[in-house]
Scaffold this active site. Sequence first.
Site: not given
Ligand code: CP
Ligand code: NVA
Length: 318
Positions: A104, A131, A134, A226, A267, A295
């Site tokens: 990440r 992402h 997701q 989101d 998400c 997930r």
């Molecule tokens: N939806 C998602 O990726 O959640 P987290 O940021 O908790 O991993």
């Molecule tokens: N768009 C959000 C998704 C979190 C899972 C972010 O990048 O923070």
Amino acid sequence: MRGKDLLTLGELTPSDLDSILTAAQRLKEGRRARAGSGALSGKSVAMIFEKPSTRTRVSFQVAATELGASPVSLSSSELQLGRGETVEDTGRVLSRYVHCIAARVNSHADLVRLSGSSTVPVVNALSDLYHPVQILADLLTLKEHKGRLKGLRVGWVGDGDNVCNSWAIGAALTGIDFVAATPQGFEPSAEAFKEAQELSKTTGTKVEATTDPREAVQGADCVITDTFVSMGLEAERERRAKAFMPAYQVDASLMSAAKGDAVFMHCLPAHRGEEVTADVIDGARSLVFDEAENRLHTTKALLCFLMLGPKELSGLRL
Ligand code: CP
Ligand code: NVA
């Protein structure tokens, strides 16, 4: 499949995606009977987090463990990366230890560098641009609730962010019509949309962008949003609140412009009273906790797909 990695869903063919969703469904149904246990026995998965995570971290860790692999979860500050070791050296070194790296990252460009220097599969566990993991869970959830994906219509309302970009590609790959409504200045990535629109020609779907939330949800089978403030953009909170509120908040009135049996997806993490009202996200049409659960099942299928190969995945006795 285009390469060894999953940095974006565009690396999968429609048939790869279908195999992953089918295996995920079987892993879900067979979880109590320990379906898939031992499939990745003797292997290890490294996970690097430059940003916080609840769902991704826990679902990857549990998925790897239930498949018999050892997960190693690290924040970038715990690695020498945090002290200036290069992404390339990190990729080369981790490839000598583990069989898959999930990361990440703040910048998608770092993921591309990690992929180039690693000899093992690299999975995008969220970047500023995409992402993909997701959307695997979202597609499985929608399929479970609607019985199909092809021919559905999904209306995105809110920020044209990483989740929106991956949704556009996922929709194009699975035959879903996807319309994203975002305020001016917060549009989805032009690159992601171009790729999705190219793909949609082969699957016969529409991928469109608008600034009108009602246009996006009109006739939609699913309304999705989101956060307005993705991780790393906290300094823009005020400017974003002004641009998104109240027109881009998903509330009961906006939901009523969708189909009568439309579902709501997000998400998570969610901000009740910002991008969505509490009555919608906590209401009967909300699928957010099914999405979160999925997930786990989709990550299991993805790890098998990447670490064993597409043929082995379909041959797995689940
Ligand atoms: N939806 C998602 O990726 O959640 P987290 O940021 O908790 O991993
Ligand atoms: N768009 C959000 C998704 C979190 C899972 C972010 O990048 O923070």
